[in-house]
Scaffold this active site. Structure first.
Site, PDB file in Angstrom:
ATOM      1  N   CYS A 144     -37.892 110.112   9.857  1.00  0.00           N
ATOM      2  CA  CYS A 144     -36.894 109.579   9.824  1.00  0.00           C
ATOM      3  C   CYS A 144     -35.867 108.299   8.965  1.00  0.00           C
ATOM      4  CB  CYS A 144     -35.861 110.290  11.203  1.00  0.00           C
ATOM      5  SG  CYS A 144     -36.780 110.371  12.347  1.00  0.00           S
ATOM      6  N   GLU A 206     -24.838 109.354  11.128  1.00  0.00           N
ATOM      7  CA  GLU A 206     -25.415 109.820  10.333  1.00  0.00           C
ATOM      8  C   GLU A 206     -25.307 111.124   9.946  1.00  0.00           C
ATOM      9  OE1 GLU A 206     -29.577 107.145  10.224  1.00  0.00           O
ATOM     10  OE2 GLU A 206     -29.776 109.039  11.141  1.00  0.00           O
TER      11      GLU A 206
END
Length: 289
Positions: A144, A206
């Site tokens: 990630c 995000e």
């Protein structure tokens, strides 16, 4: 390897966003880029030094930050986007993860989450290093991170910029060489927008690209980034989730990973096993919390 500690996060409710990947649906999926000039390496260094000096002089709470993570926080510049995934600027990784700035300025940055399966269709998980600024020692999907504000990672056609970033970070974090994860082997399945605090100071906001890939790879985890790794079957992952739901202090899952598990992963896993991932792709919708 042991799965070590993980804690549960509440389930999140998402709205939709995604779009099929095909050679005929390139730039038409995205609005034209509106970018500030990309800084030269010298200018980026000067900017990072100024940002580093300004923050370190005013915030003594950062004194204990790991040196590697500190460098990344000030040298890496994330891509700022609006809620429609249009590029609106860039800022340091440090600023993009400060909850104060996220809340005050609604800073939203582009990110990606890689889900790598081996030929047995087991999913590779990692436990984040204890030195990570956000969500240390939390278990999550394979990798990630963020595409950076650089030419090669701003390419929007066929999601190439994000794919380039994913290939870069798989090497940085897990030692997976580029030859083992060619950029054209990543299948973008969707995007989601979420916000999640890590502690009182740090957090995430995000617009996350979800990339799937099926490859057998050689692994050499970077201890600055990764504490442990583990391949899990579908049933083993379900057991981890049950422990997280039960409040087991030995089971901590990242909020973005839990979002994917709760909303997409199991049905997408079916497509992994059938070799039909492209049929699951929906890059027209942005799934929002």
């Amino acid at each position: 390897m042991s799965t070590a500690s993980l804690f549960s996060f509440p389930s999140f409710h998402l709205r939709s966003l995604l779009l099929p990947l095909s050679s005929s649906s390139s730039s038409s999926r995205f609005a034209p880029l509106r970018l500030s000039p990309i800084r030269s390496p010298a200018a980026r260094t000067q900017h990072s030094v100024r940002a580093f000096s300004a923050v370190t002089m005013t915030d003594s709470n950062d004194a204990g930050m790991d040196a590697v993570q500190r460098r990344l926080m000030f040298e890496d510049e994330c891509i700022l986007v609006d809620e429609n995934d249009r590029v609106v600027g860039h800022d340091t990784k440090y600023n993009c993860h400060l909850m104060e700035k996220i809340e005050a300025e609604n800073l939203l940055h582009r990110a990606f989450s890689v889900f790598l399966f081996n030929s047995k269709y087991e999913l590779l998980l990692q436990q984040r290093s204890k030195t990570k600024v956000t969500f240390p020692l939390v278990w999550t999907n394979t990798c990630c991170s963020h595409p950076l504000y650089r030419e090669s990672e701003l390419i929007e056609e066929s999601v190439l910029g994000v794919r380039n970033a994913a290939q870069r970070k798989l090497l940085d974090e897990l030692g997976i060489v580029a030859e083992d994860v060619p950029v054209d082997e990543f299948t973008p399945l969707g995007r989601m927008l979420y916000k999640a605090p890590s502690d009182g100071k740090w957090g995430e906001h995000e617009l996350d690209y979800l990339l799937f890939i099926v490859r057998d790879v050689k692994l050499q985890p970077n201890p600055d980034e990764v504490a442990e790794i583990k391949y899990v079957s579908r049933e083993e992952l379900k057991e981890l989730v049950k422990k997280a739901d039960a409040g087991d202090e030995a089971v901590k899952l990242s909020p973005w990973f839990r979002l994917v598990v709760d909303n997409f992963l199991m049905k997408w896993w079916d497509h992994v096993e059938k070799g039909t991932l492209i049929e699951a792709a929906d890059m027209k919708t942005i799934h929002k919390l």
